[in-house]
Design a protein around this motif. Sequence first.
Motif, PDB file in Angstrom:
ATOM      1  N   PHE A  22      52.269  47.477  42.267  1.00  0.00           N
ATOM      2  CA  PHE A  22      52.091  48.543  43.252  1.00  0.00           C
ATOM      3  C   PHE A  22      50.923  48.184  44.170  1.00  0.00           C
ATOM      4  CE2 PHE A  22      53.165  50.372  39.064  1.00  0.00           C
ATOM      5  CZ  PHE A  22      54.492  50.692  39.325  1.00  0.00           C
ATOM      6  N   TRP A 164      42.009  47.554  35.497  1.00  0.00           N
ATOM      7  CA  TRP A 164      43.080  48.292  34.831  1.00  0.00           C
ATOM      8  C   TRP A 164      42.620  48.944  33.539  1.00  0.00           C
ATOM      9  CZ3 TRP A 164      44.377  47.251  29.870  1.00  0.00           C
ATOM     10  CH2 TRP A 164      44.109  45.982  29.357  1.00  0.00           C
ATOM     11  N   TRP A 235      43.280  56.709  44.909  1.00  0.00           N
ATOM     12  CA  TRP A 235      44.385  55.779  44.678  1.00  0.00           C
ATOM     13  C   TRP A 235      44.160  54.999  43.386  1.00  0.00           C
ATOM     14  CZ3 TRP A 235      44.534  50.490  44.121  1.00  0.00           C
ATOM     15  CH2 TRP A 235      45.811  49.914  44.099  1.00  0.00           C
ATOM     16  N   ASP A 238      45.256  57.037  40.391  1.00  0.00           N
ATOM     17  CA  ASP A 238      46.715  57.061  40.270  1.00  0.00           C
ATOM     18  C   ASP A 238      47.256  55.708  39.815  1.00  0.00           C
ATOM     19  OD1 ASP A 238      46.625  59.669  41.154  1.00  0.00           O
ATOM     20  OD2 ASP A 238      47.101  59.164  43.239  1.00  0.00           O
ATOM     21  N   GLN A 239      46.625  54.631  40.272  1.00  0.00           N
ATOM     22  CA  GLN A 239      47.073  53.286  39.908  1.00  0.00           C
ATOM     23  C   GLN A 239      46.954  53.052  38.406  1.00  0.00           C
ATOM     24  OE1 GLN A 239      48.824  51.166  41.402  1.00  0.00           O
ATOM     25  NE2 GLN A 239      47.964  49.106  41.577  1.00  0.00           N
ATOM     26  N   GLN A 241      47.380  55.162  36.005  1.00  0.00           N
ATOM     27  CA  GLN A 241      48.508  55.796  35.329  1.00  0.00           C
ATOM     28  C   GLN A 241      49.793  55.035  35.582  1.00  0.00           C
ATOM     29  OE1 GLN A 241      48.377  58.480  33.102  1.00  0.00           O
ATOM     30  NE2 GLN A 241      50.395  57.593  32.718  1.00  0.00           N
ATOM     31  N   ARG A 242      49.991  54.591  36.826  1.00  0.00           N
ATOM     32  CA  ARG A 242      51.208  53.822  37.142  1.00  0.00           C
ATOM     33  C   ARG A 242      51.286  52.559  36.292  1.00  0.00           C
ATOM     34  NH1 ARG A 242      50.086  55.554  42.689  1.00  0.00           N
ATOM     35  NH2 ARG A 242      48.667  53.778  42.900  1.00  0.00           N
ATOM     36  N   LEU A 243      50.167  51.864  36.165  1.00  0.00           N
ATOM     37  CA  LEU A 243      50.161  50.624  35.399  1.00  0.00           C
ATOM     38  C   LEU A 243      50.389  50.880  33.915  1.00  0.00           C
ATOM     39  CD1 LEU A 243      47.193  48.774  37.152  1.00  0.00           C
ATOM     40  CD2 LEU A 243      49.630  48.305  37.399  1.00  0.00           C
ATOM     41  N   ASP A 245      52.164  53.244  32.668  1.00  0.00           N
ATOM     42  CA  ASP A 245      53.583  53.578  32.508  1.00  0.00           C
ATOM     43  C   ASP A 245      54.472  52.331  32.520  1.00  0.00           C
ATOM     44  OD1 ASP A 245      52.891  56.233  32.380  1.00  0.00           O
ATOM     45  OD2 ASP A 245      53.398  56.675  34.476  1.00  0.00           O
ATOM     46  N   VAL A 246      54.238  51.413  33.468  1.00  0.00           N
ATOM     47  CA  VAL A 246      55.117  50.242  33.549  1.00  0.00           C
ATOM     48  C   VAL A 246      54.882  49.287  32.387  1.00  0.00           C
ATOM     49  CG1 VAL A 246      55.475  50.339  36.042  1.00  0.00           C
ATOM     50  CG2 VAL A 246      53.545  49.027  35.138  1.00  0.00           C
ATOM     51  N   LYS A 308      58.617  44.125  40.135  1.00  0.00           N
ATOM     52  CA  LYS A 308      58.225  45.011  41.236  1.00  0.00           C
ATOM     53  C   LYS A 308      59.299  46.030  41.596  1.00  0.00           C
ATOM     54  CE  LYS A 308      55.690  43.875  44.601  1.00  0.00           C
ATOM     55  NZ  LYS A 308      55.030  43.343  45.819  1.00  0.00           N
TER      56      LYS A 308
END
Length: 325
Positions: A22, A164, A235, A238-239, A241-243, A245-246, A308
Amino acid sequence: MFIETRIQQQAKLDLSGSVAPFELPLPDMPAHVWASPDTLRSRFHLEAARYFECESVLAVTGIESGISALARLFQTWYGAMRVVLAEPSFDQWDKRFRRANHVVLDWPVDLILAGDIPECDVVVLGRPVNPTCQMIGIKQIKPLARRLREQGGWLILDEAYLDWTGEESYASFIEAEPAIVLRSVAPFSGLAGANLAFVCGPKAVCTALLNEVGTQAVSSPQWWLALQYFEAERWREDQLQRLADVCVRLEALWRERLGATVEIYKGGYFISFEHPNNDRWATRLEELGVLVRTYASEACILRCGVPKNEADWLRLGKAIKALDV
């Protein structure tokens, strides 16, 4: 006679790197940035000191540039030094310090943390360790930094992948317990072409490194990019949490092949694991058009980056299912 030859070659899916899938959204860069290097440089130093909580921060053109500059600087200051690399580590530490005629010794990270360190002048330690994702606490770092400085040596911390983890950087402790910290923009921002990193250290070190890399090494757009990166606080939240999750999704994809007993390390932009079949699996995945990375160890470590898009997730899933047990 007309002969039409069509060669169809599907591009490989490269998951051997370690960059977030992302990307940091950037506004259009104003044209005046090109003509404002001095203003941007001044703003950078103010914002970098706030962001890293460190008085002296030097911007360099990528993490490898920072490593090379340190290797050359130490050669200038001290001559050939004995450098201990905590293994596993980024391979450029070994290559670039050897190129500067230093003596390099690989040493297990657990032995270093236990105080079992061969005679040396420099210790290079990943925080977190790549690719095992082992996180080394500040309390463990401080005595090691103090010990090396008392002996006239240096501790260098490679924190390129720290973002991260959400953990505190050692940069804010440099004044009390001197060490040198390297940070990078590309992995967490997802901007693979950012080519921008930072060296945090005592003022004398950063001043000498500036003479080593040159005052024109970093361009105006890179100063501007650094400022965008520092300002993106919401940002970054939020990043994280996105990381997370993936990585859970990527772990589940590999778990079908690995079973329940193999430990999988989640590294924000990748997962990694030890398995006796990893060398063979990496070769087979490449034949199937998917590139991953392996590291030498007792059982071999395989590191697989995060796809991605959904098409890449599907492609990786099919390739993993095609692996033999």
